[in-house]
Each structure stands twice: as structure tokens, then as C-alpha cells.
Motif scaffolding. Structure first.
Motif, short mmCIF file in Angstrom:
data_model
loop_
_atom_site.label_atom_id
_atom_site.label_comp_id
_atom_site.label_asym_id
_atom_site.label_seq_id
_atom_site.Cartn_x
_atom_site.Cartn_y
_atom_site.Cartn_z
N TYR A 54 0.85 -1.17 0.00
CA TYR A 54 0.00 0.00 0.00
C TYR A 54 0.90 1.24 0.00
O TYR A 54 1.54 1.53 1.02
CB TYR A 54 -0.91 0.00 1.24
CG TYR A 54 -1.86 -1.18 1.26
CD1 TYR A 54 -3.05 -1.13 0.55
CD2 TYR A 54 -1.54 -2.34 1.95
CE1 TYR A 54 -3.91 -2.22 0.54
CE2 TYR A 54 -2.38 -3.43 1.94
CZ TYR A 54 -3.57 -3.37 1.24
OH TYR A 54 -4.41 -4.46 1.22
N PRO A 55 0.99 1.95 -1.14
CA PRO A 55 1.93 3.08 -1.22
C PRO A 55 1.72 4.09 -0.09
O PRO A 55 0.58 4.38 0.30
CB PRO A 55 1.59 3.71 -2.58
CG PRO A 55 1.06 2.57 -3.38
CD PRO A 55 0.28 1.73 -2.40
N ALA A 109 2.10 9.59 -9.30
CA ALA A 109 1.10 10.04 -8.32
C ALA A 109 0.55 8.86 -7.54
O ALA A 109 0.34 8.94 -6.33
CB ALA A 109 -0.03 10.77 -9.05
N ALA A 110 0.36 7.74 -8.24
CA ALA A 110 -0.23 6.56 -7.59
C ALA A 110 0.65 6.03 -6.47
O ALA A 110 0.17 5.34 -5.58
CB ALA A 110 -0.48 5.47 -8.63
N GLN A 111 1.96 6.35 -6.51
CA GLN A 111 2.87 5.89 -5.46
C GLN A 111 2.95 6.87 -4.30
O GLN A 111 3.71 6.65 -3.35
CB GLN A 111 4.26 5.62 -6.04
CG GLN A 111 4.31 4.39 -6.93
CD GLN A 111 3.92 3.12 -6.20
OE1 GLN A 111 4.40 2.87 -5.11
NE2 GLN A 111 3.04 2.32 -6.80
N LYS A 112 2.20 7.96 -4.38
CA LYS A 112 2.10 8.93 -3.28
C LYS A 112 3.46 9.51 -2.90
O LYS A 112 3.76 9.69 -1.72
CB LYS A 112 1.46 8.29 -2.05
CG LYS A 112 0.05 7.80 -2.30
CD LYS A 112 -0.59 7.36 -0.99
CE LYS A 112 -2.01 6.90 -1.22
NZ LYS A 112 -2.68 6.49 0.00
N ILE A 113 4.29 9.78 -3.87
CA ILE A 113 5.61 10.35 -3.59
C ILE A 113 5.56 11.84 -3.89
O ILE A 113 5.28 12.23 -5.03
CB ILE A 113 6.70 9.69 -4.43
CG1 ILE A 113 6.75 8.20 -4.10
CG2 ILE A 113 8.05 10.33 -4.18
CD1 ILE A 113 7.64 7.42 -5.01
N PRO A 114 5.82 12.69 -2.90
CA PRO A 114 5.79 14.14 -3.16
C PRO A 114 6.83 14.54 -4.19
O PRO A 114 7.96 14.05 -4.18
CB PRO A 114 6.11 14.75 -1.79
CG PRO A 114 5.87 13.66 -0.81
CD PRO A 114 6.14 12.37 -1.52
N SER A 357 1.41 -3.30 -5.94
CA SER A 357 0.84 -2.16 -5.21
C SER A 357 -0.68 -2.19 -5.31
O SER A 357 -1.23 -2.55 -6.35
CB SER A 357 1.29 -0.84 -5.83
OG SER A 357 2.66 -0.66 -5.76
N ALA A 358 -1.32 -1.78 -4.24
CA ALA A 358 -2.75 -1.50 -4.30
C ALA A 358 -2.89 -0.03 -4.73
O ALA A 358 -2.33 0.86 -4.08
CB ALA A 358 -3.39 -1.71 -2.94
N ILE A 359 -3.55 0.20 -5.84
CA ILE A 359 -3.60 1.54 -6.41
C ILE A 359 -4.98 2.15 -6.23
O ILE A 359 -6.00 1.51 -6.48
CB ILE A 359 -3.25 1.48 -7.92
CG1 ILE A 359 -1.82 0.99 -8.07
CG2 ILE A 359 -3.45 2.83 -8.58
CD1 ILE A 359 -0.80 1.79 -7.30
N PHE A 364 -5.03 11.81 -5.41
CA PHE A 364 -4.50 13.11 -5.82
C PHE A 364 -2.96 13.02 -5.81
O PHE A 364 -2.41 12.33 -4.97
CB PHE A 364 -4.91 14.19 -4.82
CG PHE A 364 -6.24 14.81 -5.08
CD1 PHE A 364 -7.36 14.04 -5.32
CD2 PHE A 364 -6.39 16.19 -5.05
CE1 PHE A 364 -8.60 14.62 -5.55
CE2 PHE A 364 -7.62 16.78 -5.28
CZ PHE A 364 -8.72 16.00 -5.53
N PRO A 365 -2.30 13.70 -6.73
CA PRO A 365 -0.84 13.82 -6.57
C PRO A 365 -0.53 14.38 -5.19
O PRO A 365 -1.26 15.24 -4.69
CB PRO A 365 -0.44 14.79 -7.68
CG PRO A 365 -1.54 14.69 -8.68
CD PRO A 365 -2.79 14.42 -7.90
#
Ligand SMILES: [Zn+2]
Ligand SMILES: [Zn+2]
Length: 419
Positions: A54-55, A109-114, A357-359, A364-365
Motif C-alpha cells: 500500500y503506497p 502520483a499513484a505511489q504517493k511520492i511528493p 501495489s494497491a492503487i 491526488f498527486p
């Protein structure tokens, strides 16, 4: 057998110390019910852990490398697979992109990385399926508060106009209108590019060395001169990223014994004919000379002998993966993953863990983590009177919008023309 019972069986088998057979990689079946005793499971308790990533929910350990497949498909992306892009995150906080192909941006974005923490991109060659989303990430990143220049590493070509530096200069010219719209509106230091072009002939030479991380480049054989592959070394771990290539002597020598060796395993020539409408000759040339077929991939990996071999750059489906696997298994019997987008690899000296990954499609980015820097508004390029005189302000609609936010946030902003 129910799915739950099947999971328990697999988990108990793993716990009992038996190898989990018929899997191409060690997927670590962990099961909450196995830990607590299968008999304790009940529908009112949390469901067993299905070993999904889970990202944004897992801290990376200081000695750990996490590799995320953000693009594993063919040059024309499709919903399931973007073109080439791989993210490598290290326990020291460093993050690297290896290629940034068409369609991969949304997967970032899906990986939630700023965005304010990703500023290093290594390009294997200048095919659009390997850097087609660079402009989108570069300029999109400026609005997402990347406050440092985007750093690009890429190979030279056989003449200056075929090199990465030339391409990046023209990219900046191509987007001059986009850049102008941001002047004075946001802090634009993230819009700067720092381009390092290195010789494509570099023979396992260091092109990056910072913070305990070493990245080397060596040649690939693909289309014309100017394609390369990369090796990243950190914390006694070795990650090899093969850009597009026919089987070549450099990869076989320098990737030897890598912890994770990624190499293209193109759509098999038989499938290029039946699925893509290629003629047999086209399929043979594209599938075995410009690229590496699954059977050739298997041979390469049988010589490289990595801890985990990863094949990508093909449509990985229920009907194509068995063809690839059968071809690869003619020559390679080691650990293998056939990558698809959102596959995640956690790598330490003791273990390589492979999950999906669960996407969240509605993601949101990630919002910026670093404080914003106020822009220099003197740099705003004003609109002409011709355009501004076309504005229809609707004050009876606009004023309540301002009033609402002013009330919520205790501010006192006024609509344009009312200041
Ligand atoms: Zn290519
Ligand atoms: Zn490619």
C-alpha cells in the motif's frame, strides 16, 4: 478448496519450511491467521494480510532498496502498462528514476511520492517510450513545489545533435509558452534543468557518485549508437537497469551476480506477428535484433545469474506471459519476475520481496511537504488589452466565492479590479 483455506495451506507450507512451488518469485505469503493460529480466524476480525503493497504506508528500512515498476510496456502505452519507467528508492532517502517513458507520470502520483523529493532522472536512450513523460513531470513538478532543478543524466550520440544535451535544450525551447505562463506565478527554480551528458561509450564508468550511491553506465545495442544501460550500487546492493538492447557483452559481464537485474524481454516474435500484425521478417528483426526476445533474455540471465531476473517491455497478459515464460525457461532456471506496472520489489541482502501495489484510482498527486517560496511577481508576463477586455467578471457570482473563503480562513482578499 476455498481461497481462505488455500491461503492457509500456502502459509502453513511456507512456515513449515517447504519451498513454495510453482511461483516464479518468492512472494512471502504472510498470514495473520497463521501467526495467531488458523483456528482463531473469524469474519469479524481483520482479513488475512494478502501481502499487498500500500503506497505511502511503509517506512523504508535504512539498509533497504525499494524498486517500483512504473512503466513496463511497449512504446504505445495502454491503461495497464505505461512505457518504460522504474523508480528506485533507497533507505538513505535517495530516489532515482530510470527512464520516464510515455504514460508513466500518472503512476508516480499513484505511489504517493511528493514531487519535492524526486529530482534525479537517468535516461537510457532517447526513444519516446523512454523519456516521453519527462516534460510532463518536469513542468508539472514546478507546480507541485519541486524547488530544486530537475537533474537529468543521459548519453551522448554519434554526433552532438543526437545527444541528451541537445534534446534537453530543444525541449526547453519547445515548452517556452508553458514556462512563460509560470513566470512570477510560482517559484520556478524547479523548472531549471541540470543536464549531465556522458559518453555513450562509457564502459562501466561512474557517472554519478553521491551520498554513498554509485551509478555506472555501459553501452547497449539498439537502433543506432547512443543507447546505454545502468548499474546502481549502494549499501552492498546492486541494481542493474537494462535499457533497450540486443543481447550484449557488456550486460553479461557487468550485471553478473547482481541482486536485481532488469533487462528487456520483448514480445516474442510469434506474438509480434499474431498480435501486432508484423510480417515474419519484421518480427524477427525487431524482436531479436533491435530488441531481446524472451529466449535470448533467458540465455543472458543464465550467464548473469542474478538473485532476481526481471523481464519487461512487453504486453504482460494471461496469454503472453506463458509464451515468454516458456521461452525463458528453455535456458534460465533462476528466480524470475515478469514485470507489470505497480510491481514492487523490496531488496535487502537477506531477502527480495515481490508484491503488487494497491492503487487508488482517485488518488491526488501528493501535496508538497516543503514550504512554498513566494514568486517574484515582477516577472509576470501581462496579457494584452485585447484579451483582458474580453473578460466577463460576473461580480454577483465572484464576490460570494471570495466572501466564503475569507470567512473560512479569516482573510480579506478582493476580486480583481476591486482591490
Ligand atoms: Zn528504444
Ligand atoms: Zn523501448
Amino acid at each position: 478448496m476455498s481461497i481462505r483455506n488455500a491461503l492457509i495451506t500456502i502459509a502453513m507450507t511456507a512456515i513449515a519450511g517447504f519451498a513454495v512451488l510453482n511461483l516464479d518469485f518468492d512472494i512471502h505469503i504472510k498470514s495473520a491467521n497463521a501467526e495467531s493460529g488458523a483456528g482463531d480466524w473469524s469474519p469479524t476480525q481483520p482479513a488475512p494480510d494478502l501481502d499487498v503493497y500500500y503506497p505511502g504506508t511503509e517506512a523504508l528500512q535504512p539498509d533497504e532498496m525499494r524498486i517500483v515498476a512504473l512503466g513496463t510496456g511497449m512504446p504505445s502505452p495502454r491503461p495497464k502498462q505505461a512505457a518504460a519507467c522504474w523508480l528506485v528508492e533507497l533507505g538513505n532517502g535517495d530516489k532515482f528514476f530510470f527512464d520516464i517513458g510515455a504514460g508513466c507520470h500518472e503512476r508516480i502520483a499513484a505511489q504517493k511520492i511528493p514531487y519535492d523529493f524526486i529530482d534525479k532522472v537517468f535516461i537510457s536512450h532517447l526513444h519516446v517510450d523512454h523519456y516521453g513523460d519527462l516534460p510532463s513531470f518536469w513542468l508539472g513538478g514546478t507546480t507541485m513545489n519541486r524547488l530544486t532543478p530537475l537533474r537529468i543524466w543521459g548519453p551522448s550520440g554519434h554526433a552532438p545533435e543526437y545527444g541528451t544535451k541537445y534534446a534537453m535544450e530543444r525541449m526547453q525551447e519547445m515548452y517556452i509558452w508553458d514556462i512563460a505562463t509560470r513566470a512570477g506565478v510560482i517559484d520556478f527554480r524547479g523548472g531549471q534543468l541540470e543536464v549531465t551528458e556522458f559518453p555513450y561509450e562509457a564502459d562501466n564508468e561512474v557517472i554519478f557518485e553521491e551520498n554513498g550511491v554509485v551509478i555506472k553506465s555501459f553501452p547497449a545495442i539498439h537502433a543506432i549508437d547512443g543507447a546505454v544501460s545502468f548499474i546502481l550500487e549502494w549499501n552492498d546492493l546492486t541494481f542493474v537497469y537494462g535499457g533497450d538492447t540486443a543481447p550484449n557483452k557488456w550486460y553479461i559481464e557487468y550485471a553478473k551476480g547482481a541482486d536485481v537485474a532488469i533487462h528487456e524481454s520483448f514480445l516474442d516474435p510469434t506474438l509480434l506477428v499474431t498480435k501486432q500484425g508484423f510480417s515474419p521478417l519484421e518480427a524477427l528483426v525487431v524482436g531479436t535484433v533491435a530488441h531481446t526476445s524472451p529466449a535470448q533474455f533467458g540465455k543472458v540471465m543464465s550467464l548473469v545469474k542474478p538473485r532476481l531476473a526481471v523481464g519487461y517491455h512487453f504486453q504482460n497478459d494471461f496469454d503472453t506471459a506463458p509464451v515468454a515464460r516458456a521461452e525463458i525457461r528453455k535456458t534460465y532456471d533462476g528466480m524470475l519476475a515478469l514485470a507489470e506496472d505497480y510491481m514492487v520489489f523490496n531488496v535487502t541482502k537477506d531477502d527480495i520481496r515481490v508484491r503488487m501495489s494497491a492503487i487508488d484510482e482517485d488518488i491526488f498527486p501528493s501535496a508538497p511537504l516543503k514550504p512554498k517560496i513566494a514568486p517574484d511577481i515582477s516577472k509576470v508576463i501581462p496579457m494584452s488589452d485585447f484579451i483582458t477586455e474580453g473578460n466577463v467578471p460576473f461580480p454577483e457570482v465572484l464576490q460570494p466565492i471570495y466572501d466564503n473563503l475569507n470567512e473560512i480562513y479569516g482573510t480579506d482578499y478582493k476580486p480583481p479590479g476591486e482591490e
